[in-house]
Design a protein around this motif. Sequence first.
Motif, PDB file in Angstrom:
ATOM      1  N   ASP A 596      56.601  48.290  78.304  1.00  0.00           N
ATOM      2  CA  ASP A 596      56.556  49.636  78.862  1.00  0.00           C
ATOM      3  C   ASP A 596      55.461  50.424  78.153  1.00  0.00           C
ATOM      4  O   ASP A 596      55.546  50.675  76.953  1.00  0.00           O
ATOM      5  N   LEU A 597      54.446  50.823  78.905  1.00  0.00           N
ATOM      6  CA  LEU A 597      53.359  51.594  78.311  1.00  0.00           C
ATOM      7  C   LEU A 597      53.838  52.940  77.795  1.00  0.00           C
ATOM      8  O   LEU A 597      53.183  53.562  76.950  1.00  0.00           O
ATOM      9  N   ALA A 598      54.966  53.418  78.310  1.00  0.00           N
ATOM     10  CA  ALA A 598      55.489  54.719  77.886  1.00  0.00           C
ATOM     11  C   ALA A 598      56.322  54.633  76.623  1.00  0.00           C
ATOM     12  O   ALA A 598      56.834  55.652  76.154  1.00  0.00           O
ATOM     13  N   ASP A 599      56.458  53.453  76.050  1.00  0.00           N
ATOM     14  CA  ASP A 599      57.278  53.280  74.857  1.00  0.00           C
ATOM     15  C   ASP A 599      56.652  54.040  73.687  1.00  0.00           C
ATOM     16  O   ASP A 599      55.521  53.770  73.286  1.00  0.00           O
ATOM     17  N   ARG A 600      57.392  55.017  73.133  1.00  0.00           N
ATOM     18  CA  ARG A 600      56.885  55.827  72.022  1.00  0.00           C
ATOM     19  C   ARG A 600      57.490  55.424  70.679  1.00  0.00           C
ATOM     20  O   ARG A 600      57.032  55.883  69.639  1.00  0.00           O
ATOM     21  N   SER A 601      58.504  54.604  70.720  1.00  0.00           N
ATOM     22  CA  SER A 601      59.198  54.235  69.482  1.00  0.00           C
ATOM     23  C   SER A 601      59.245  52.719  69.345  1.00  0.00           C
ATOM     24  O   SER A 601      60.290  52.097  69.584  1.00  0.00           O
ATOM     25  N   PRO A 602      58.127  52.116  68.984  1.00  0.00           N
ATOM     26  CA  PRO A 602      58.104  50.646  68.876  1.00  0.00           C
ATOM     27  C   PRO A 602      59.056  50.167  67.791  1.00  0.00           C
ATOM     28  O   PRO A 602      59.124  50.765  66.703  1.00  0.00           O
ATOM     29  N   ILE A 603      59.792  49.129  68.100  1.00  0.00           N
ATOM     30  CA  ILE A 603      60.728  48.599  67.104  1.00  0.00           C
ATOM     31  C   ILE A 603      60.047  47.606  66.180  1.00  0.00           C
ATOM     32  O   ILE A 603      60.647  47.143  65.211  1.00  0.00           O
ATOM     33  N   GLY A 604      58.776  47.279  66.470  1.00  0.00           N
ATOM     34  CA  GLY A 604      58.042  46.381  65.593  1.00  0.00           C
ATOM     35  C   GLY A 604      58.164  44.939  66.026  1.00  0.00           C
ATOM     36  O   GLY A 604      59.100  44.551  66.737  1.00  0.00           O
ATOM     37  N   ALA A 605      57.211  44.121  65.587  1.00  0.00           N
ATOM     38  CA  ALA A 605      57.178  42.710  65.971  1.00  0.00           C
ATOM     39  C   ALA A 605      56.861  41.844  64.765  1.00  0.00           C
ATOM     40  O   ALA A 605      56.109  42.246  63.866  1.00  0.00           O
ATOM     41  N   ILE A 606      57.450  40.661  64.754  1.00  0.00           N
ATOM     42  CA  ILE A 606      57.220  39.671  63.700  1.00  0.00           C
ATOM     43  C   ILE A 606      56.805  38.372  64.369  1.00  0.00           C
ATOM     44  O   ILE A 606      57.450  37.917  65.322  1.00  0.00           O
ATOM     45  N   TYR A 607      55.722  37.784  63.878  1.00  0.00           N
ATOM     46  CA  TYR A 607      55.171  36.573  64.472  1.00  0.00           C
ATOM     47  C   TYR A 607      55.294  35.420  63.474  1.00  0.00           C
ATOM     48  O   TYR A 607      54.833  35.514  62.336  1.00  0.00           O
ATOM     49  N   PHE A 608      55.911  34.332  63.923  1.00  0.00           N
ATOM     50  CA  PHE A 608      56.080  33.142  63.108  1.00  0.00           C
ATOM     51  C   PHE A 608      55.208  32.016  63.674  1.00  0.00           C
ATOM     52  O   PHE A 608      54.886  32.014  64.864  1.00  0.00           O
ATOM     53  N   PRO A 609      54.850  31.028  62.849  1.00  0.00           N
ATOM     54  CA  PRO A 609      54.200  29.841  63.418  1.00  0.00           C
ATOM     55  C   PRO A 609      55.115  29.207  64.457  1.00  0.00           C
ATOM     56  O   PRO A 609      56.336  29.129  64.256  1.00  0.00           O
ATOM     57  N   TYR A 610      54.525  28.780  65.562  1.00  0.00           N
ATOM     58  CA  TYR A 610      55.343  28.251  66.659  1.00  0.00           C
ATOM     59  C   TYR A 610      56.288  27.156  66.175  1.00  0.00           C
ATOM     60  O   TYR A 610      57.445  27.087  66.601  1.00  0.00           O
ATOM     61  N   GLN A 611      55.824  26.334  65.264  1.00  0.00           N
ATOM     62  CA  GLN A 611      56.617  25.196  64.822  1.00  0.00           C
ATOM     63  C   GLN A 611      57.900  25.627  64.114  1.00  0.00           C
ATOM     64  O   GLN A 611      58.890  24.911  64.123  1.00  0.00           O
ATOM     65  N   ASN A 612      57.895  26.827  63.556  1.00  0.00           N
ATOM     66  CA  ASN A 612      59.066  27.312  62.830  1.00  0.00           C
ATOM     67  C   ASN A 612      59.993  28.158  63.702  1.00  0.00           C
ATOM     68  O   ASN A 612      60.985  28.679  63.198  1.00  0.00           O
ATOM     69  N   TYR A 613      59.645  28.282  64.972  1.00  0.00           N
ATOM     70  CA  TYR A 613      60.417  29.188  65.828  1.00  0.00           C
ATOM     71  C   TYR A 613      61.399  28.462  66.736  1.00  0.00           C
ATOM     72  O   TYR A 613      62.272  29.067  67.322  1.00  0.00           O
ATOM     73  N   ALA A 614      61.244  27.160  66.889  1.00  0.00           N
ATOM     74  CA  ALA A 614      62.198  26.329  67.624  1.00  0.00           C
ATOM     75  C   ALA A 614      62.442  26.824  69.046  1.00  0.00           C
ATOM     76  O   ALA A 614      63.562  27.117  69.450  1.00  0.00           O
ATOM     77  N   SER A 615      61.367  26.942  69.826  1.00  0.00           N
ATOM     78  CA  SER A 615      61.507  27.320  71.230  1.00  0.00           C
ATOM     79  C   SER A 615      60.770  26.320  72.100  1.00  0.00           C
ATOM     80  O   SER A 615      59.637  25.932  71.794  1.00  0.00           O
ATOM     81  N   ASN A 616      61.417  25.911  73.185  1.00  0.00           N
ATOM     82  CA  ASN A 616      60.776  24.979  74.109  1.00  0.00           C
ATOM     83  C   ASN A 616      60.036  25.691  75.226  1.00  0.00           C
ATOM     84  O   ASN A 616      59.486  25.047  76.117  1.00  0.00           O
ATOM     85  N   SER A 617      60.040  27.017  75.193  1.00  0.00           N
ATOM     86  CA  SER A 617      59.398  27.775  76.255  1.00  0.00           C
ATOM     87  C   SER A 617      58.351  28.697  75.634  1.00  0.00           C
ATOM     88  O   SER A 617      58.618  29.358  74.627  1.00  0.00           O
ATOM     89  N   PHE A 618      57.160  28.727  76.224  1.00  0.00           N
ATOM     90  CA  PHE A 618      56.097  29.568  75.686  1.00  0.00           C
ATOM     91  C   PHE A 618      55.092  29.914  76.772  1.00  0.00           C
ATOM     92  O   PHE A 618      55.028  29.269  77.830  1.00  0.00           O
ATOM     93  N   SER A 619      54.304  30.951  76.489  1.00  0.00           N
ATOM     94  CA  SER A 619      53.224  31.374  77.392  1.00  0.00           C
ATOM     95  C   SER A 619      51.886  30.950  76.813  1.00  0.00           C
ATOM     96  O   SER A 619      51.691  30.959  75.589  1.00  0.00           O
TER      97      SER A 619
END
Length: 794
Positions: A596-619
């Motif tokens: 949402d471009l109107a989001d004024r209160s970002p909750i923040g983001a944390i990025y891990f190496p893909y290998q440590n994230y254990a997800s079979n789905s990605f973009s």
Amino acid sequence: MFTATVLLTLGLCIAANVTIFAVVDAILVRSLPYPHPEQLVNVSNSYPGAGVERSGASLPNYYDRRVAIKAFASTAIIQSGSAIIGDEGAPQRVPRDRVSPEFFATLGVPLAKGRTFNDAEMFYSGSGVAVLTDEFWRTQFQADPQVLGRTFRVDGLPVTVIGLLPPGFRYLAGNAKFFIPAASNEDERKIQQRHSNNFNMIARLAPGATVSEAQAQIDALNRQQIADDPYSELLKGARYHTEVHLLHRDYVREVRPMLLALQGGVLALLLIGGVNVVNLMLIRASGRAKELAVRQALGASRRHVIREVVLETSLLALAGGLLGLALGAVGLRLLQVLGTDKLPLGASIVFDGRVAVVSIIGALCVGLALAFPVIGFHLHGRLAPTLQTESRGGTSNRAAQRLRHGFIVAQVGLVFALLVGAGMLGLSLKKLMATSPGFRSEHVLTGRINLPWKNYPDEKARAAFMDRLLAALRAQPGVSSVGVLTSLPFSGQSNDNATAVEDVKLGPGESIRTHYTSGVAGDYWQVLGIPLIEGRLLDDADNHRTERVCVVDRSVAQRYWPGKSALGRRLVNGPVFKPDEAVTIVGVVGNVKQGDLADRSPIGAIYFPYQNYASNSFSVVVRTPLDPSALGTSLQKTVLSLDPDLPLDDLKPMGKRVSDSLVARRSPAILAGIFSAVALLLAAVGTYGVLAYAVNQRRREIGVRMALGAQPGQVRNQFLRLGATLLAVGLALGAFAAWGVGRSIQNILFDVGSLHGGVLALAAVIMSMIVLVAVYLPSRRAAHIDPLDALRED
């Protein structure tokens, strides 16, 4: 000309109402297409203290609540997703949903054939079954009547068909082609997973039960469970609670204000058009005043006059309504272009008999409303003065003039308020579009890959494929850089988790916070042009190191270490800090808006190496100097060359994803602009018509005055002053109405107050120019009246 003008005015106004009513009816008014939809509720967890106002529900929630909540006749969960079907070399990804056994019974939808799932199939070992939609049965199985028992491949595994749904079934706005069990293992059902809210929960109220009773029982269960919850203190700080809402109302809650504002706008347009028509009819009634007076003098009753006026206005309104229906059908096509199918339940918007009947009834009500002012004009006039003074070319009485002038003032005020509202929506959209999402979306193509667990069951297999994928895509002509992300912004794939941070102590009343989390590989930040603020970015080697590292955005860094460096700090992707699971921060990047471009209160983001994230789905995100759309086919072929069972789908330029997120704001602004243009036209026609008639009625008076020495400029200025006075009063009243409009649409505006000075001034200038032109034309005609011709007419 009178009839044509009235029909066109009513047709345009009714068409606008038909178009918007079809949307409001489909999304807000119509019941959900299930038996007794008023008994269906949505159940969701909330953690406002942690910044999560609305979450889903977990597997433990499902197993606990389906037994403990007696106000629910049945409880079910659903999780949307997709699956790969098809033969090797020609795979295709289709939407599918995971549901619990009671899902269809909760909705009240019986299967057309076969059965639904059972509890044994809710474990992975027995989950190889599916219930098909009618559409998928016809396209994939050629409507085979013996489909039960047949198998097809889903993510490389055989799945047996056990049931078939009735034609036309869909869950809300979902488009799942088939349903499989929401299978799990015992560990996923334990108390530690009680707040892994990966599902949506719905329930059907028991006979006689209310939402309030269900809410009270849920609250009581939560109080009981929080006592032995392993995260009890954290949940209290997060103000954890569960909300029960009617399913339909909850599902459309975000678009409701926008749709109601649009409906209010078109009703205002209809009111403006109605005022215009009333003025035209009063002008016509003034011209027929002597005729009606003669008829009444000869014995015509009040009932006769009323019946004649009602019949005339009703026929005009009915004809205008039929024209409006035709134009409304065209308007719905326009709405499809604007993207209404992306709204909740937007795909169900139709022009059907219900819309037509309501519109015709509404048109007849308009006809009755139009009759009242005309009836009042005829019945409140005195016969003797009318017979004596209403000769051809005479001047109408002051009461009639004041009535028509009052309607002009009302019309100007309404149009001005509508124009200001449209201007504020447009300004809001402009400011929103100028807001940076935190990345550069131009020349970026995105797509989605889901690795089947059968072929990629562990980290080693996923890491090997990721290395081959990045190398192959980087080698493609026209590819500048390639990145991978598990939760791509503006894709609907965001994932937020509670985060425990080392040496950060929670004060009284404070709560652990959630942040967006993603697994990253390749050159993701370079592809999207996300700036590096401190430290370094993750690289390919991080996916193969044993050392646990991550990158956080500016919001996370400033929240926990304001004014200090975040490098070297440690955190855990979970609610409790455990040193053996700690991850070290090696970089800080810029903030990115997630959806949402109107989001004024970002909750923040944390990025891990893909290998440590254990997800079979990605973009997959690819930057190219070419047109992004031209690169899609070659990328798909590249992925198939690596794995013939693996499609790259959901291909879309990144800019299109951001643009699609604005549909709920862009469409109202465009439609309000169209309505305002029509309203301005109506105001101009109405003002011109009233003053032109006044000039025509007063020709003899003007002729006398000019014969006695009045100059043409004096005559012209008299009518200009009249028009300017009506305009000024209308603008003053309209300013108050505009303030009310601004207050009512405040929740859908972005960075715009209840009344914007610039918009108000511009709207006043536009309104004044249009109305003064409409005033000038009859004023000019009055100044050019020949006194001899005017006196000779009687």
